[in-house]
Design an enzyme around this catalytic site. Sequence first.
Site, PDB file in Angstrom:
ATOM      1  N   GLU A 156       0.836  -1.211   0.000  1.00 52.80           N
ATOM      2  CA  GLU A 156       0.000   0.000   0.000  1.00 52.80           C
ATOM      3  C   GLU A 156       0.860   1.246   0.000  1.00 52.80           C
ATOM      4  O   GLU A 156       2.019   1.192   0.413  1.00 52.80           O
ATOM      5  CB  GLU A 156      -0.846   0.029   1.294  1.00 52.80           C
ATOM      6  CG  GLU A 156      -1.609  -1.236   1.494  1.00 52.80           C
ATOM      7  CD  GLU A 156      -2.252  -1.338   2.873  1.00 52.80           C
ATOM      8  OE1 GLU A 156      -2.204  -0.366   3.645  1.00 52.80           O
ATOM      9  OE2 GLU A 156      -2.794  -2.411   3.155  1.00 52.80           O
ATOM     10  N   LYS A 158       2.159   4.669   1.535  1.00 51.13           N
ATOM     11  CA  LYS A 158       2.283   5.209   2.887  1.00 51.13           C
ATOM     12  C   LYS A 158       1.900   6.690   2.795  1.00 51.13           C
ATOM     13  O   LYS A 158       2.630   7.498   2.220  1.00 51.13           O
ATOM     14  CB  LYS A 158       3.712   5.041   3.389  1.00 51.13           C
ATOM     15  CG  LYS A 158       3.894   5.432   4.830  1.00 51.13           C
ATOM     16  CD  LYS A 158       5.254   4.971   5.327  1.00 51.13           C
ATOM     17  CE  LYS A 158       5.473   5.286   6.785  1.00 51.13           C
ATOM     18  NZ  LYS A 158       5.192   6.640   7.182  1.00 51.13           N
ATOM     19  N   ASP A 160       1.286  10.439   3.732  1.00 50.04           N
ATOM     20  CA  ASP A 160       2.062  11.325   4.597  1.00 50.04           C
ATOM     21  C   ASP A 160       1.139  12.359   5.234  1.00 50.04           C
ATOM     22  O   ASP A 160       0.992  13.478   4.753  1.00 50.04           O
ATOM     23  CB  ASP A 160       3.157  12.003   3.774  1.00 50.04           C
ATOM     24  CG  ASP A 160       4.239  12.562   4.668  1.00 50.04           C
ATOM     25  OD1 ASP A 160       4.138  12.383   5.896  1.00 50.04           O
ATOM     26  OD2 ASP A 160       5.184  13.167   4.145  1.00 50.04           O
ATOM     27  N   TYR A 268      -6.772   2.447   6.478  1.00 54.39           N
ATOM     28  CA  TYR A 268      -5.932   1.318   6.060  1.00 54.39           C
ATOM     29  C   TYR A 268      -5.787   0.196   7.080  1.00 54.39           C
ATOM     30  O   TYR A 268      -5.012  -0.717   6.875  1.00 54.39           O
ATOM     31  CB  TYR A 268      -4.543   1.818   5.671  1.00 54.39           C
ATOM     32  CG  TYR A 268      -3.924   2.806   6.642  1.00 54.39           C
ATOM     33  CD1 TYR A 268      -3.667   2.463   7.961  1.00 54.39           C
ATOM     34  CD2 TYR A 268      -3.605   4.099   6.221  1.00 54.39           C
ATOM     35  CE1 TYR A 268      -3.107   3.357   8.845  1.00 54.39           C
ATOM     36  CE2 TYR A 268      -3.041   5.007   7.106  1.00 54.39           C
ATOM     37  CZ  TYR A 268      -2.789   4.626   8.413  1.00 54.39           C
ATOM     38  OH  TYR A 268      -2.247   5.519   9.285  1.00 54.39           O
ATOM     39  N   LYS A 355      10.645   3.470   3.074  1.00 60.92           N
ATOM     40  CA  LYS A 355      10.474   4.915   2.862  1.00 60.92           C
ATOM     41  C   LYS A 355      11.278   5.392   1.656  1.00 60.92           C
ATOM     42  O   LYS A 355      12.403   4.954   1.453  1.00 60.92           O
ATOM     43  CB  LYS A 355      10.911   5.675   4.118  1.00 60.92           C
ATOM     44  CG  LYS A 355      10.038   5.300   5.296  1.00 60.92           C
ATOM     45  CD  LYS A 355       9.529   6.400   6.175  1.00 60.92           C
ATOM     46  CE  LYS A 355      10.383   7.450   6.663  1.00 60.92           C
ATOM     47  NZ  LYS A 355       9.870   8.171   7.800  1.00 60.92           N
ATOM     48  N   CYS A 449      30.801  41.430   8.912  1.00 53.59           N
ATOM     49  CA  CYS A 449      29.344  41.266   8.809  1.00 53.59           C
ATOM     50  C   CYS A 449      28.856  41.925   7.519  1.00 53.59           C
ATOM     51  O   CYS A 449      29.137  43.106   7.287  1.00 53.59           O
ATOM     52  CB  CYS A 449      28.670  41.900  10.020  1.00 53.59           C
ATOM     53  SG  CYS A 449      26.876  41.913   9.863  1.00 53.59           S
ATOM     54  N   CYS A 452      26.607  45.117   8.834  1.00 54.04           N
ATOM     55  CA  CYS A 452      27.115  46.288   9.548  1.00 54.04           C
ATOM     56  C   CYS A 452      28.631  46.420   9.478  1.00 54.04           C
ATOM     57  O   CYS A 452      29.191  47.388   9.993  1.00 54.04           O
ATOM     58  CB  CYS A 452      26.652  46.265  11.003  1.00 54.04           C
ATOM     59  SG  CYS A 452      27.427  44.963  11.961  1.00 54.04           S
ATOM     60  N   CYS A 467      28.184  37.751  14.088  1.00 59.97           N
ATOM     61  CA  CYS A 467      28.453  39.188  14.138  1.00 59.97           C
ATOM     62  C   CYS A 467      28.246  39.592  15.592  1.00 59.97           C
ATOM     63  O   CYS A 467      27.145  39.429  16.130  1.00 59.97           O
ATOM     64  CB  CYS A 467      27.479  39.933  13.228  1.00 59.97           C
ATOM     65  SG  CYS A 467      27.475  41.705  13.563  1.00 59.97           S
ATOM     66  N   CYS A 473      23.651  46.021  14.873  1.00 58.59           N
ATOM     67  CA  CYS A 473      23.566  45.483  13.515  1.00 58.59           C
ATOM     68  C   CYS A 473      22.091  45.459  13.098  1.00 58.59           C
ATOM     69  O   CYS A 473      21.272  44.770  13.716  1.00 58.59           O
ATOM     70  CB  CYS A 473      24.167  44.078  13.521  1.00 58.59           C
ATOM     71  SG  CYS A 473      24.014  43.212  11.969  1.00 58.59           S
TER      72      CYS A 473
HETATM   73  S1  IVH Z   1      -0.621   0.508   8.866  1.00 53.18           S
HETATM   74  C1  IVH Z   1      -0.113  -1.033  13.451  1.00 53.18           C
HETATM   75  N1  IVH Z   1      -0.749   1.558   6.503  1.00 53.18           N
HETATM   76  O1  IVH Z   1       2.565   5.570   8.881  1.00 53.18           O
HETATM   77  C2  IVH Z   1       0.262   0.041  12.490  1.00 53.18           C
HETATM   78  N2  IVH Z   1       0.115   2.909   8.245  1.00 53.18           N
HETATM   79  O2  IVH Z   1       5.141   5.635   9.957  1.00 53.18           O
HETATM   80  C3  IVH Z   1      -0.707   0.116  11.377  1.00 53.18           C
HETATM   81  N3  IVH Z   1       0.677   5.198   7.531  1.00 53.18           N
HETATM   82  O3  IVH Z   1       1.566   5.110  12.196  1.00 53.18           O
HETATM   83  C4  IVH Z   1      -0.344   1.156  10.421  1.00 53.18           C
HETATM   84  N4  IVH Z   1       0.091   4.976   5.431  1.00 53.18           N
HETATM   85  O4  IVH Z   1       0.131   6.661  10.666  1.00 53.18           O
HETATM   86  C5  IVH Z   1      -0.397   1.757   7.781  1.00 53.18           C
HETATM   87  N5  IVH Z   1      -0.990   2.332   4.349  1.00 53.18           N
HETATM   88  C6  IVH Z   1      -0.637   2.538   5.613  1.00 53.18           C
HETATM   89  C7  IVH Z   1      -0.124   3.780   6.060  1.00 53.18           C
HETATM   90  C8  IVH Z   1       0.240   3.925   7.391  1.00 53.18           C
HETATM   91  C9  IVH Z   1       0.564   5.810   6.356  1.00 53.18           C
HETATM   92  C10 IVH Z   1       1.206   5.857   8.740  1.00 53.18           C
HETATM   93  C11 IVH Z   1       0.558   5.468  10.035  1.00 53.18           C
HETATM   94  C12 IVH Z   1       1.678   4.882  10.844  1.00 53.18           C
HETATM   95  C13 IVH Z   1       2.848   5.579  10.245  1.00 53.18           C
HETATM   96  C14 IVH Z   1       4.123   4.913  10.519  1.00 53.18           C
END
Ligand code: IVH
Length: 742
Positions: A156, A158, A160, A268, A355, A449, A452, A467, A473
């Site tokens: 999946e 991740k 942000d 998720y 990551k 600087c 000044c 400085c 300044c």
């Molecule tokens: S599963 C038990 N799935 O990333 C933990 N987390 O860096 C279950 N996050 O704390 C988390 N996308 O806030 C999961 N597809 C995804 C995610 C995801 C973002 C976040 C989540 C987690 C953090 C860890």
Amino acid sequence: MLSGDAGSPYMANPARSKLQERTRMETGNTDIKDRIDELRAQIAENNRLYYVESAPVISDYEYDMLMNELIALEKEHPEFVTPDSPTQKVGSDLKRKEDGAAGGRTETMPQTHEFAQYPHKYPMLSLGNTYDISEVEAFAERAGKSLHSGFTYSCELKFDGTAICLTYINGVLFRALTRGDGTIGDDVTENVRRIGNIPQRLHGTGYPEEFEIRGEIYMPYAAFDRLNEERLRDEDQPFANPRNAASGSLKLINPEEVGHRGLECTLYHIPGENLPFQTHDQALKAAAGWGLPVSDKRKICHSISEIEEYINYWDTARKALPFATDGIVIKINELPYQKELGYTAKFPRWAVAYKFKAEQALTKVLSIDYQVGRTGAVTPVANLEPVLLSGTTVKRATLHNAEQMQQLDIRIGDYVYVEKGGEIIPKITGVDTDRREPGTVMPVFPDKCPDCGTTLVRDEGEARYFCPNADGCPTQIKGKLVHFISRKAMNVIAGDATIDQLYSLGYVRTPADFYGLTKDMLLNLEGWKDRSAQRFLDSLEASKKTGFDHVLFALGIRYVGETTARSLARHFRNIDALMAADRDTLLSVDDIGEVIADSILEWFGSPAHLQEIERLRKAGLKFSMDEESAPESSALEGLTIVISGNFSVSRDEIKGMIIGNGGKNSSSVSGKTSYLLAGEKPGPEKIRKARDLGVEIIDEARFRAMLAASGSQAGNSGETPSSEGSPANAGKEKEPVQPTLF
Ligand code: IVH
């Protein structure tokens, strides 16, 4: 994203041996504990900036490297591992009470407030993460070894953003909690109700009578750009990135305003032991059928090569997504297998996050400017040939200091790699020396600087040049004025442009001059209207109620940041006592070392500064702590108390009682600890250590009795733990704490 994650402790990390070697070389074996303490302090401060302030100052990668170094050191020296180490717990988004408790101010961030807090039914954990594909392979291998027969992976994106936990009861959204400290979260239900794609009521049938579903709330790029444009127009500090904008917005006081921020959610994970599904994929498909927002970018993979294909695809394709992603999450799909693999205290063993490294761009250095900050530090900033990076055009990047320039061996005309971290200003991370053309020019760090003309100095142990003309300044003076009015200082509504104008016209040269401004003076200036002048003057008037600790921070004494200012204010109670303190007295204050003590003495040694204090005092600013923040008693004077477990009130309240009654709260048990105050489910490590060291362990009833004996209000106020119900919930929600996964 700076997720508070560490690389999972069970993962091999090729970078570790190098880090360990470096640490040993730099610190020597005997100083390992100091380095561990230093790393913990740095991580704790960066967690606070990231989770609570939504304003990180280092990049995710830099944060992850600090965490990796700490994990490596703790692994090599298990004798130093403590249960409260950041490697053992998730970062907390809960605001400490003390952050907003200063007299006259109720909040650290004016637009956020303290939410009701509730325990999570299942701990909200983080994810082990890595930047190294071989660690994903190792994860798959380990899973293969322990799980025997056919299992699959759910891959999946991740997202942000900021984590959220939704509870639905009978198909209706009942509560939304932030991750908080993983055990207790902030109740942001009313705000979450304003997020367009989160249903108030589920569709269809078949959903459990009561269930939790977790996911991420994020701000798509378009909404982020719109919000930052607005903030710049209003002279508010823009958010550094969409993640911070999302977490900041989720904690706004006004749900209507949250509704205008354009937040979105993707869910998720459905936690729980007895779910009516065999796989995670089935669970999410069912959730989608009930109208819940679930990603359609998931893929079930059967092998490591399929996982790698997915990662490689999204490493590029994610750049076209309308929202930020910072990696890929790989989960074991079958729920019985997830159960078999279980959890560490911080992560599921059935998932890992890969990551993506921060995006880089290659561009040319056109020139280098040397900028003077409010403390006089001179920072080299490169002007670049404009280049597109993560959706924005970058024209300038910081080079940090002279040492960094030397290490990079940078020349004007060089092609350099630029990266965006958590900061707004991107940084130069490397030079492509292969592309160096003839005619590049070696930069010369100025010895005077740039503003000044004063000769720059470099203190021993400092990487930066300064400085020393602090009070003469112009850039430093303006910087100090900007700092004085900033949100965490006096919180006056004005932007840099206003300060520039007031300074260049000679209206304001020191902070005290602000308080002599009148409406007529402002209305005579270009760009001021009745409304803006009134708003500015009202905000100056309101700033007079700002607590002494913030005023002390606002003075801009070098090395006296927010935390130091708070310690000084709490210790000395008023400015006269602080001004009268000699070096030894200053050194006796918690967290004040020689450098800070000398800086304070130097600052108060200046007649101009003393005069300024008098003018500010006359203007009506607070130079002493409010009575209500005076210790309630001195019952705990000289005692250092460590707390562990849950109490009848929040842990922050307990900490407040300790400090409010003259004691000191410390996070780890040591020879200096007077008592370990243990609530329900205290950390076994702390108990063991207290026993080993002969530290007396007391319960909440005994603690309150100690306070009551001295007549403190706190001794009688909260409920004492009883055998009925969970003490953690007394006086709060009648819902048992269920740390089912621990
Ligand atoms: S599963 C038990 N799935 O990333 C933990 N987390 O860096 C279950 N996050 O704390 C988390 N996308 O806030 C999961 N597809 C995804 C995610 C995801 C973002 C976040 C989540 C987690 C953090 C860890």
